[in-house]
Enzyme design. Structure first.
Site, PDB file in Angstrom:
ATOM      1  N   HIS A   1      -0.853 -11.631  -0.872  1.00  0.00           N
ATOM      2  CA  HIS A   1      -1.658 -10.539  -1.409  1.00  0.00           C
ATOM      3  C   HIS A   1      -1.745 -10.575  -2.931  1.00  0.00           C
ATOM      4  O   HIS A   1      -0.731 -10.637  -3.626  1.00  0.00           O
ATOM      5  CB  HIS A   1      -1.052  -9.196  -0.976  1.00  0.00           C
ATOM      6  CG  HIS A   1      -1.932  -8.022  -1.235  1.00  0.00           C
ATOM      7  ND1 HIS A   1      -1.446  -6.741  -1.348  1.00  0.00           N
ATOM      8  CD2 HIS A   1      -3.284  -7.925  -1.395  1.00  0.00           C
ATOM      9  CE1 HIS A   1      -2.450  -5.907  -1.546  1.00  0.00           C
ATOM     10  NE2 HIS A   1      -3.579  -6.606  -1.595  1.00  0.00           N
TER      11      HIS A   1
ATOM     12  N   TYR B   1       0.848  -1.192   0.000  1.00  0.00           N
ATOM     13  CA  TYR B   1       0.000   0.000   0.000  1.00  0.00           C
ATOM     14  C   TYR B   1       0.885   1.244   0.000  1.00  0.00           C
ATOM     15  O   TYR B   1       1.414   1.652   1.034  1.00  0.00           O
ATOM     16  CB  TYR B   1      -0.931   0.011   1.208  1.00  0.00           C
ATOM     17  CG  TYR B   1      -2.040  -1.015   1.161  1.00  0.00           C
ATOM     18  CD1 TYR B   1      -2.412  -1.632  -0.029  1.00  0.00           C
ATOM     19  CD2 TYR B   1      -2.737  -1.365   2.311  1.00  0.00           C
ATOM     20  CE1 TYR B   1      -3.428  -2.571  -0.064  1.00  0.00           C
ATOM     21  CE2 TYR B   1      -3.761  -2.295   2.285  1.00  0.00           C
ATOM     22  CZ  TYR B   1      -4.098  -2.896   1.098  1.00  0.00           C
ATOM     23  OH  TYR B   1      -5.118  -3.818   1.067  1.00  0.00           O
TER      24      TYR B   1
END
Length: 315
Positions: A128, A62
């Site tokens: 992820h 992120y």
């Protein structure tokens, strides 16, 4: 207010039904259309820590340089560390320069996350967006899955999960019987039910189920006339038409569309926690208000008649 708590599958982890997603705090303007300063991000995490929400979700990827994790780390440091009753989950990501997503990279990604967050370990670690590599590559010897299992076996994390989008691919990971938790985004909302069977199957197998992005990337929060994209991409116009009809139905019942969108996920019997991305302290309070709002059963029945055709859904 108080939030319901659920046991995350068979893990024994107690989590609140609401989980805060932190990707907006990484100031990814190309994705979200706005910037978030360090100060605002830290204040948002502080608001979360002061709220009934005891579950925070983040990721190594992120932000270009791990901004979300860094900002969480700043907030935690100001509080003297992670509160004992807060479950903090992060995710391993490919090398941002080379794209490497090998087992070696999994170990490096986790260490980077710990340093940024300022913690010694996290109880839950996800693989992820595994769609970025093939299933065969991920499950090969010395691959990403083997590395996650090793981290769990060595006690460096308590539980491992897989977090991504495509339902068919995630089903392959569920079938490995390796993962403790499953997270999918944008695939179980008022508009898109494509993850329903996957979630139900995982729940039946004792796998924790986390549903992310109940607003479909913003369409069900801001409305289709403000946010024309669903799930971060352009979609069939029938999805926007359905969202408009749902917004009108909610208005007739004096219920905000995002409240219905959030509670659609919260009321599902096979979902343990729902991840909502927040980008300001005010959004934390607003999300809690949406979760607490009383919604008449008649509205739920009406909304079910407005779901777009199956062929519109993501996969």
């Amino acid at each position: 207010m108080t939030l319901a708590t659920h046991t995350l599958g068979s893990t024994g982890l107690k989590v609140t039904e609401l989980c805060v997603g932190t990707s907006p705090l990484a100031s990814m303007s190309r994705l979200y259309g706005y910037d978030v300063s360090d100060e605002r991000a830290v204040a948002t995490i502080e608001a979360v820590l002061d709220s009934p929400i005891r579950f925070i979700d983040t990721s190594n990827g992120y932000g270009e340089h791990g901004e979300a994790e860094k900002r969480i780390g700043l907030a935690l440091a100001a509080r003297g560390g992670l509160p004992a009753d807060v479950v903090l989950a992060t995710k391993v990501d490919p090398d941002p320069v080379t794209g490497d997503f090998s087992g070696k990279r999994v170990f490096a990604s986790y260490e980077e996350s710990l340093e940024r967050l300022g913690v010694d370990r996290v109880p839950l670690l996800y693989l992820h967006d595994p769609e970025r590599i093939s299933f065969e590559e991920a499950t090969a010897p010395d691959g990403a899955v083997e590395a996650l299992v090793r981290l769990r076996d060595e006690g460096r994390v308590d539980y491992i999960g897989v977090a991504g989008g495509p339902v068919r691919l995630l089903a392959e990971y569920v079938e490995t019987d390796v993962f403790d938790v499953l997270l999918s985004h944008n695939r179980y909302t008022l508009l898109d039910r494509s993850a329903a069977s996957l979630f139900a199957t995982a729940h039946e197998r004792g796998i924790g189920v986390v549903n992310a992005a109940p607003f479909g990337g913003g369409m069900l929060a801001k409305g289709p006339d403000v946010q024309g994209k669903y799930g971060y991409g352009e979609r069939d116009e029938r999805i926007a038409d359905a969202a408009r009809a749902m917004a009108e139905a909610c208005a007739r019942h004096n219920v905000p569309l995002p409240a219905a969108a959030l509670q659609f996920s919260l009321r599902a019997p096979f979902i343990d926690a729902t991840v909502v991305g927040v980008s300001s302290p005010e959004r934390v309070g607003q999300t809690l208000e949406y979760a607490a709002l009383e919604i008449p059963e008649a509205l739920w029945a009406e909304l079910e008649t407005m779901v777009p055709p199956t062929e519109c859904w993501l996969n």
